[in-house]
Design an enzyme around this catalytic site. Structure first.
Site, mmCIF file in Angstrom:
data_model
loop_
_atom_site.group_PDB
_atom_site.id
_atom_site.type_symbol
_atom_site.label_atom_id
_atom_site.label_comp_id
_atom_site.label_asym_id
_atom_site.label_seq_id
_atom_site.Cartn_x
_atom_site.Cartn_y
_atom_site.Cartn_z
ATOM 1 N N TYR A 1 13.554 -61.670 37.628
ATOM 2 C CA TYR A 1 12.340 -62.363 37.307
ATOM 3 C C TYR A 1 12.421 -64.083 37.531
ATOM 4 C CZ TYR A 1 14.274 -62.751 32.667
ATOM 5 O OH TYR A 1 15.334 -62.937 31.693
ATOM 6 N N HIS B 1 17.878 -64.655 37.889
ATOM 7 C CA HIS B 1 17.041 -65.382 38.600
ATOM 8 C C HIS B 1 17.237 -65.662 40.080
ATOM 9 C CE1 HIS B 1 15.317 -65.707 34.621
ATOM 10 N NE2 HIS B 1 16.385 -66.757 34.406
#
Ligand code: C5P
Length: 311
Positions: free
Chosen positions: A239, A287
């Site tokens: 994410y 990430h």
């Protein structure tokens, strides 16, 4: 009498034409006018930008906003939330009994130029001397524990918004907006309690029990987080980082965006400008750091923002 009558008819005609012309001009002018008062505004007729940018996705939750169950199901897997959609909705409703029903956002206008600096926490800010340039912006968005004291020359002194997640929250002064990036229902519960009676629980780390400034609280919309992941990162990585979400919401609420403090160190780690990195295997966590960095470069090349790459 006849002449007078003719003159009257001519006068009425001229008057009507003038009124219609004025009406036409006032209707057609705004379309030609710049949407903002900056030298250059984010243009919505650029196909590269519009392929990704979707103005209709609300960056922040508000009391009247209805999150779709689909977006909730995407969001709940980020940190393995076990609570269901109705618990989420009840928790959000309770939160909006405490914080303002809609967040304070400066709307766009042809009369103003909203300049924003987004300041990430990269070590490349050290010795950059960007401080005065950062302070020159109207809106200054910082993240998590990003320090100021002792680093003013490189990072500036002002903060209008600080984007934080629960486990990384810090004390704010009473002029800074707290922008919570929520990852679980507990985060929303924490916000309500920390602003009122005090929060007694804990997360995977001890967390602050009290925070101030309930009028300046904003909460990132899970549907916006998903949009950033889908449209701006093409679903890469687990994410988006707090910093990348902040950068995209700056594109939504500013006319000119300057970006500072993004980029890994020479070992590929997201180290911070104020401390020595302990975990040398950190990389960019869950990430997609490389994809995020490339997108910031691309946005800079497309002149959608100005990327200051540091020292
Ligand atoms: O580490 P932290 O999450 O507090 O940093 C805030 C944001 O700054 C990150 O989410 C990331 O987007 C950005 N960052 C970066 N390069 C670093 C450190 C942080 O791009 N070296």
């Amino acid at each position: 009498m006849k002449a007078k009558g003719k003159a009257l008819i001519v006068l009425v005609c001229v008057n009507t034409i003038c009124v219609l012309w004025r009406g036409y001009m006032s209707f057609s002018l705004p379309q030609d006018e710049n949407p903002c008062a900056c030298e250059r505004c984010l243009s919505e007729d650029d196909p590269w930008f519009m392929k990704r940018f979707n103005k209709s996705v609300e960056p922040f939750l508000s009391a009247n906003y209805n999150l779709s169950e689909d977006a909730f199901n995407w969001w709940k897997r980020l940190q393995l939330e076990k609570g269901n959609f109705s618990i989420f909705r009840e928790t959000v409703a309770r939160l909006f009994l405490t914080v303002p029903p809609s967040p304070e956002v400066l709307e766009s206008s042809p009369d103003r130029c909203r300049t924003c600096a987004v300041v990430g926490n990269s070590g490349n800010l050290r010795k950059s001397h960007y401080g005065p340039l950062i302070d020159f912006h109207d809106v200054i968005i910082r993240m998590n524990a990003g320090r100021i004291k002792g680093y003013e020359v490189d990072v500036g002194t002002r903060t209008t918004h600080r984007v934080m997640y629960l486990e990384n929250s810090v004390d704010l002064d009473n002029t800074t907006h707290l922008v919570l990036a929520p990852f679980k229902i507990l985060d929303l519960e924490w916000l309500t309690k920390a602003l009122t009676t005090g929060f007694k629980g804990r997360s995977y780390t001890p967390v602050k029990s009290k925070i101030k400034s309930k009028d300046l609280v904003m909460v990132l919309n899970p549907a916006f987080m998903r949009y950033v992941h889908d449209m701006w990162l093409e679903k890469q990585g687990y994410y988006p980082s707090t910093g990348f979400m902040a950068l995209v919401f700056a594109l939504h609420m500013c006319d000119m965006v300057s970006v500072f403090g993004y980029g890994a160190d020479s070992d590929g780690n997201w180290s911070h400008y104020w401390e020595e990195l302990m975990d040398k295997k950190l990389k960019t966590g869950p990430h997609p750091g490389d994809t995020e960095y490339r997108m910031i470069q691309e946005l800079d090349e497309q002149q959608k923002l100005k990327f200051y790459t540091g020292f």
